[in-house]
Enzyme design. Sequence first.
Site, PDB file in Angstrom:
ATOM      1  N   ARG A   1      19.380   5.964 -10.365  1.00 22.23           N
ATOM      2  CA  ARG A   1      18.130   6.727 -10.459  1.00 22.23           C
ATOM      3  C   ARG A   1      18.371   8.201 -10.159  1.00 22.23           C
ATOM      4  NH1 ARG A   1      14.425   8.623  -6.688  1.00 22.23           N
ATOM      5  NH2 ARG A   1      15.094   7.391  -4.902  1.00 22.23           N
TER       6      ARG A   1
ATOM      7  N   GLU B   1      17.790  15.511  -0.872  1.00 23.41           N
ATOM      8  CA  GLU B   1      18.520  16.272  -1.886  1.00 23.41           C
ATOM      9  C   GLU B   1      17.882  17.642  -2.124  1.00 23.41           C
ATOM     10  OE1 GLU B   1      19.574  13.707  -5.207  1.00 23.41           O
ATOM     11  OE2 GLU B   1      19.181  15.386  -6.550  1.00 23.41           O
TER      12      GLU B   1
ATOM     13  N   ALA C   1       0.824  -1.208   0.000  1.00 20.78           N
ATOM     14  CA  ALA C   1       0.000   0.000   0.000  1.00 20.78           C
ATOM     15  C   ALA C   1       0.858   1.257   0.000  1.00 20.78           C
ATOM     16  CB  ALA C   1      -0.928  -0.020   1.207  1.00 20.78           C
ATOM     17  N   GLY C   2       2.012   1.204  -0.696  1.00 26.69           N
ATOM     18  CA  GLY C   2       2.769   2.426  -0.962  1.00 26.69           C
ATOM     19  C   GLY C   2       2.134   3.123  -2.162  1.00 26.69           C
TER      20      GLY C   2
ATOM     21  N   ALA D   1       2.773   3.002  -5.328  1.00 31.04           N
ATOM     22  CA  ALA D   1       2.520   2.162  -6.506  1.00 31.04           C
ATOM     23  C   ALA D   1       1.264   1.321  -6.298  1.00 31.04           C
ATOM     24  CB  ALA D   1       3.729   1.269  -6.784  1.00 31.04           C
TER      25      ALA D   1
ATOM     26  N   SER E   1      11.648   8.336  -8.565  1.00 29.17           N
ATOM     27  CA  SER E   1      10.970   7.142  -8.037  1.00 29.17           C
ATOM     28  C   SER E   1       9.492   7.431  -7.827  1.00 29.17           C
ATOM     29  CB  SER E   1      11.587   6.680  -6.721  1.00 29.17           C
ATOM     30  OG  SER E   1      10.763   5.675  -6.188  1.00 29.17           O
ATOM     31  N   LEU E   2       9.186   8.576  -7.240  1.00 35.78           N
ATOM     32  CA  LEU E   2       7.761   8.876  -7.020  1.00 35.78           C
ATOM     33  C   LEU E   2       7.024   8.906  -8.361  1.00 35.78           C
ATOM     34  CD1 LEU E   2       7.884  11.510  -4.112  1.00 35.78           C
ATOM     35  CD2 LEU E   2       7.286   9.092  -3.973  1.00 35.78           C
TER      36      LEU E   2
ATOM     37  N   PHE F   1      16.717  19.548  -8.825  1.00 36.89           N
ATOM     38  CA  PHE F   1      17.150  18.290  -8.250  1.00 36.89           C
ATOM     39  C   PHE F   1      18.292  17.740  -9.102  1.00 36.89           C
ATOM     40  CE2 PHE F   1      15.660  15.362  -4.966  1.00 36.89           C
ATOM     41  CZ  PHE F   1      14.841  16.188  -4.234  1.00 36.89           C
TER      42      PHE F   1
ATOM     43  N   LEU G   1      17.535  10.015   6.144  1.00 36.81           N
ATOM     44  CA  LEU G   1      17.814  10.865   4.993  1.00 36.81           C
ATOM     45  C   LEU G   1      17.627  12.345   5.263  1.00 36.81           C
ATOM     46  CD1 LEU G   1      18.513  10.176   2.009  1.00 36.81           C
ATOM     47  CD2 LEU G   1      16.177  10.851   1.498  1.00 36.81           C
TER      48      LEU G   1
ATOM     49  N   ARG H   1      23.416  11.271  -7.970  1.00 35.89           N
ATOM     50  CA  ARG H   1      23.818  10.766  -6.646  1.00 35.89           C
ATOM     51  C   ARG H   1      25.029   9.854  -6.674  1.00 35.89           C
ATOM     52  NH1 ARG H   1      17.620   9.687  -4.650  1.00 35.89           N
ATOM     53  NH2 ARG H   1      17.184  11.896  -4.352  1.00 35.89           N
TER      54      ARG H   1
ATOM     55  N   HIS I   1      22.644   7.310  -1.333  1.00 36.99           N
ATOM     56  CA  HIS I   1      22.283   8.730  -1.338  1.00 36.99           C
ATOM     57  C   HIS I   1      23.355   9.490  -0.555  1.00 36.99           C
ATOM     58  CE1 HIS I   1      20.115  12.419  -0.540  1.00 36.99           C
ATOM     59  NE2 HIS I   1      19.087  12.010  -1.258  1.00 36.99           N
TER      60      HIS I   1
ATOM     61  N   HIS J   1      20.145   3.551  -0.198  1.00 37.19           N
ATOM     62  CA  HIS J   1      18.878   4.248  -0.373  1.00 37.19           C
ATOM     63  C   HIS J   1      17.883   3.564  -1.300  1.00 37.19           C
ATOM     64  CE1 HIS J   1      16.241   7.695  -0.375  1.00 37.19           C
ATOM     65  NE2 HIS J   1      16.395   7.900  -1.663  1.00 37.19           N
TER      66      HIS J   1
ATOM     67  N   GLN K   1      21.545   2.222  -5.123  1.00 38.00           N
ATOM     68  CA  GLN K   1      21.944   3.627  -4.967  1.00 38.00           C
ATOM     69  C   GLN K   1      22.302   4.006  -3.523  1.00 38.00           C
ATOM     70  OE1 GLN K   1      18.976   7.094  -5.459  1.00 38.00           O
ATOM     71  NE2 GLN K   1      20.402   7.254  -7.154  1.00 38.00           N
TER      72      GLN K   1
HETATM   73  C1  LIG Z   1      13.630   8.495   3.297  1.00 35.42           C
HETATM   74  C2  LIG Z   1      13.294   8.389   1.852  1.00 35.42           C
HETATM   75  C3  LIG Z   1      13.044   9.540   1.106  1.00 35.42           C
HETATM   76  C4  LIG Z   1      12.728   9.440  -0.248  1.00 35.42           C
HETATM   77  N1  LIG Z   1      12.480  10.584  -0.956  1.00 35.42           N
HETATM   78  C5  LIG Z   1      12.107  10.481  -2.266  1.00 35.42           C
HETATM   79  C6  LIG Z   1      11.736  11.638  -3.006  1.00 35.42           C
HETATM   80  O1  LIG Z   1      11.702  12.759  -2.510  1.00 35.42           O
HETATM   81  N2  LIG Z   1      11.402  11.490  -4.310  1.00 35.42           N
HETATM   82  C7  LIG Z   1      11.395  10.269  -4.919  1.00 35.42           C
HETATM   83  O2  LIG Z   1      11.072  10.196  -6.104  1.00 35.42           O
HETATM   84  N3  LIG Z   1      11.720   9.154  -4.219  1.00 35.42           N
HETATM   85  C8  LIG Z   1      12.060   9.234  -2.919  1.00 35.42           C
HETATM   86  N4  LIG Z   1      12.376   8.089  -2.218  1.00 35.42           N
HETATM   87  C9  LIG Z   1      12.174   6.784  -2.856  1.00 35.42           C
HETATM   88  C10 LIG Z   1      10.693   6.439  -2.868  1.00 35.42           C
HETATM   89  O3  LIG Z   1      10.060   7.026  -1.772  1.00 35.42           O
HETATM   90  C11 LIG Z   1      10.433   4.932  -2.814  1.00 35.42           C
HETATM   91  O4  LIG Z   1      11.188   4.300  -3.806  1.00 35.42           O
HETATM   92  C12 LIG Z   1       8.968   4.648  -3.045  1.00 35.42           C
HETATM   93  O5  LIG Z   1       8.178   5.373  -2.135  1.00 35.42           O
HETATM   94  C13 LIG Z   1       8.612   3.181  -2.956  1.00 35.42           C
HETATM   95  O6  LIG Z   1       7.225   3.057  -3.087  1.00 35.42           O
HETATM   96  P1  LIG Z   1       6.508   1.663  -3.301  1.00 35.42           P
HETATM   97  O7  LIG Z   1       5.068   1.946  -3.577  1.00 35.42           O
HETATM   98  O8  LIG Z   1       7.254   0.878  -4.309  1.00 35.42           O
HETATM   99  O9  LIG Z   1       6.672   0.917  -1.913  1.00 35.42           O
HETATM  100  P2  LIG Z   1       6.599   1.414  -0.379  1.00 35.42           P
HETATM  101  O10 LIG Z   1       6.060   2.769  -0.234  1.00 35.42           O
HETATM  102  O11 LIG Z   1       7.910   1.087   0.212  1.00 35.42           O
HETATM  103  O12 LIG Z   1       5.503   0.445   0.205  1.00 35.42           O
HETATM  104  C14 LIG Z   1       5.694  -0.961   0.285  1.00 35.42           C
HETATM  105  C15 LIG Z   1       4.389  -1.570   0.695  1.00 35.42           C
HETATM  106  O13 LIG Z   1       4.492  -2.984   0.594  1.00 35.42           O
HETATM  107  C16 LIG Z   1       3.961  -3.572   1.749  1.00 35.42           C
HETATM  108  N5  LIG Z   1       4.615  -4.876   1.897  1.00 35.42           N
HETATM  109  C17 LIG Z   1       5.926  -5.179   1.834  1.00 35.42           C
HETATM  110  N6  LIG Z   1       6.110  -6.497   2.002  1.00 35.42           N
HETATM  111  C18 LIG Z   1       4.884  -7.041   2.161  1.00 35.42           C
HETATM  112  C19 LIG Z   1       4.406  -8.360   2.382  1.00 35.42           C
HETATM  113  N7  LIG Z   1       5.221  -9.402   2.483  1.00 35.42           N
HETATM  114  N8  LIG Z   1       3.077  -8.529   2.524  1.00 35.42           N
HETATM  115  C20 LIG Z   1       2.202  -7.485   2.460  1.00 35.42           C
HETATM  116  N9  LIG Z   1       2.611  -6.221   2.254  1.00 35.42           N
HETATM  117  C21 LIG Z   1       3.929  -6.021   2.097  1.00 35.42           C
HETATM  118  C22 LIG Z   1       4.223  -2.600   2.859  1.00 35.42           C
HETATM  119  O14 LIG Z   1       3.303  -2.793   3.912  1.00 35.42           O
HETATM  120  C23 LIG Z   1       3.981  -1.270   2.129  1.00 35.42           C
HETATM  121  O15 LIG Z   1       2.609  -0.967   2.149  1.00 35.42           O
HETATM  122  C24 LIG Z   1      12.682   8.166  -0.861  1.00 35.42           C
HETATM  123  C25 LIG Z   1      12.922   7.022  -0.116  1.00 35.42           C
HETATM  124  C26 LIG Z   1      13.248   7.124   1.218  1.00 35.42           C
HETATM  125  C27 LIG Z   1      13.548   5.855   1.970  1.00 35.42           C
END
Ligand SMILES: Cc1cc2nc3c(=O)[nH]c(=O)nc-3n(C[C@H](O)[C@H](O)[C@H](O)COP(=O)(O)OP(=O)(O)OC[C@H]3O[C@@H](n4cnc5c(N)ncnc54)[C@H](O)[C@@H]3O)c2cc1C
Length: 582
Positions: free
Chosen positions: A396, A257, A12-13, A15, A401-402, A116, A254, A288, A244, A354, A242
């Site tokens: 990257r 940037e 539930a990130g 994506a 990433s967002l 950036f 973090l 980076r 950072h 990172h 990567q």
């Molecule tokens: C501190 C920090 C700052 C960042 N800042 C930026 C930025 O400013 N701009 C940018 O573009 N990128 C940034 N990034 C990178 C970016 O935020 C991440 O790559 C991105 O948010 C990942 O999103 P996601 O939807 O792939 O997964 P996530 O948001 O990591 O979510 C993963 C989800 O999977 C679920 N999950 C995992 N394993 C399981 C399982 N076995 N069973 C059920 N659920 C599971 C978790 O509960 C969670 O809901 C940053 C990253 C970090 C760490």
Amino acid sequence: MDYPFDAIVVGAGGAGLWAALELAREGVNTAVLTKLYPTRSHTGTAQGGVCAALGNLEEDRWDWHMFDTVKGGDYLVDQDAAEVLAHEAIETVIELEHMGLPFNRTPDGKIDQRRFGGHTRNFGEAPVRRACFAADRTGHMILQTLYQQCIKHGVKFFDEYQVVDLLFEGGEPAEGGRAAGVVAYRVADGQLHTFRAKAVLMATGGFGRMFRITSNAHSLTGDGVALCYRHGIPLEDMEFFQFHPTGIVGIGILLSEAARGEGGTLLNDKGERFMERYAPKLMELAPRDMVSRAMYQEIRAGRGIGGKDYLYLDVRHLGRKVIEEKLPDITDFARIYQGVEPLKEPVPVQPTAHYAMGGIPTNVFSEVVQDERGTVVPGLFAAGECACVSVHGANRLGTNSLVDLLVFGRRAGRQMARYAGTVERPRPIADAAEPVRAQLDAIKSRASKGESVSTIRHELADVMMDNVGVYRDDKLLTAARDKVRELKDRHGAVSIADCGAVFNTDLLEANELGYLLDLAEAMVAGALARTESRGAHSREDFPERNDAKWLKHTLAYRGPKGPTLKYKPVSITRFEPKPRTY
Ligand SMILES: Cc1cc2nc3c(=O)[nH]c(=O)nc-3n(C[C@H](O)[C@H](O)[C@H](O)COP(=O)(O)OP(=O)(O)OC[C@H]3O[C@@H](n4cnc5c(N)ncnc54)[C@H](O)[C@@H]3O)c2cc1C
């Protein structure tokens, strides 16, 4: 329990939530399973911004964004995917604005944008303001906005259900099987549940927890990536991870940037802006991989602060107004975790692990592909950090990433809805949860009889940090390979203290450590084989990029004696590889 759905989203990130929203809008019966409460996903910690060539403050074009992405990724980026990313970034950001995301604004009311690293105008000429932001809480705002929309559209959430296996019908993927659902462990009471569905999305995020110093949340253990790998799906470009440049010293939290995007500088012990020597044009806004390497060079040359292994990030000259309006959270982190007042003093920083550029291979429709020919696994999708489409190539760019989550999460939802309309729901699978139950029971049966999870995890984090970090060579990587093998053997006899059913995080962590070990093994194998330096993969024994031999993606297949490697070509549509200078 057996739950029938049409689509299942794991994670539930950003994506996962956008995919779920798209599915719900199409009327597909959808469940989101997440091991964390949805708004605790790591997307919520993203600080700096999400880029789109809106051109709100100066001229910008999506093909400049595409070019920067390709060059930033050291030409390992698949250019068909980069084109989709840069082009659709614009409409997805505007859609988020329409959903109510509170972006910072320009005086005339447009979305505000900032600089950036590696984002330029006119194919590399000078920095451009492309990152849209909500102070330094952009990810938090994206996650809240998407979660609210999902609730509004009736998406069903299963919070604190940890997916521990994938189900296929008609054999494993390599045998032509199709995705049929997942097995999940309910954290509250330790019960295993099966969820059947026509389409399954992996959106489980990254795996930075295999390193000692990392910006990644405790939960980022690569579950979805490892589960695919265990079902015979290869992993793409795992050697590219990567670092950072600006993590809080010693703990890796973090400092975005965005601080440099707003004009912050990096200083060495002599007070020099050392980036002058490494990237004279873009300075602190070089990509980076380059900034992290420059920091290591300074430290090795004895110019770390007080001769130690860190440098300074200086934002004093930005003034109180910019800091309070645009960088409030990260300056607070410096106060809380370091006792430093960024308005008055420079902040000590060092590179922190990172972001995973590699992961589950997908095509531009977010469908998982299982070989170098691009054969799709029917019904299986991946998006976000766990996937490799590949828009980030070998490195990257910040804020990409967002955008990746928005663009390819949305595409995943749309393609899943199309696919779900064409197939029947899989039939219940007898004893679907038994293989994973046996694995978990085996861990429980060794209560306090073997080594602890934390001993093995710490040794893994140390060897990955010291041997598979910013700089690598054959000797370091060979030692890492042997160490990871040894740790995998020891993990086979790992034991836990808690054998209960209720909130048994001991058990789950022992299981997650197994995922990290599998992924570490694939990462080291890819890094050892790749005898060149490209993007984040920097070999001191092979310092040059070698396009003749290595302009290709790695695919690591899991095998009984360790990973087997194959390769596939990079898609090059517009920009021929050139030397990468900034
Ligand atoms: C501190 C920090 C700052 C960042 N800042 C930026 C930025 O400013 N701009 C940018 O573009 N990128 C940034 N990034 C990178 C970016 O935020 C991440 O790559 C991105 O948010 C990942 O999103 P996601 O939807 O792939 O997964 P996530 O948001 O990591 O979510 C993963 C989800 O999977 C679920 N999950 C995992 N394993 C399981 C399982 N076995 N069973 C059920 N659920 C599971 C978790 O509960 C969670 O809901 C940053 C990253 C970090 C760490």
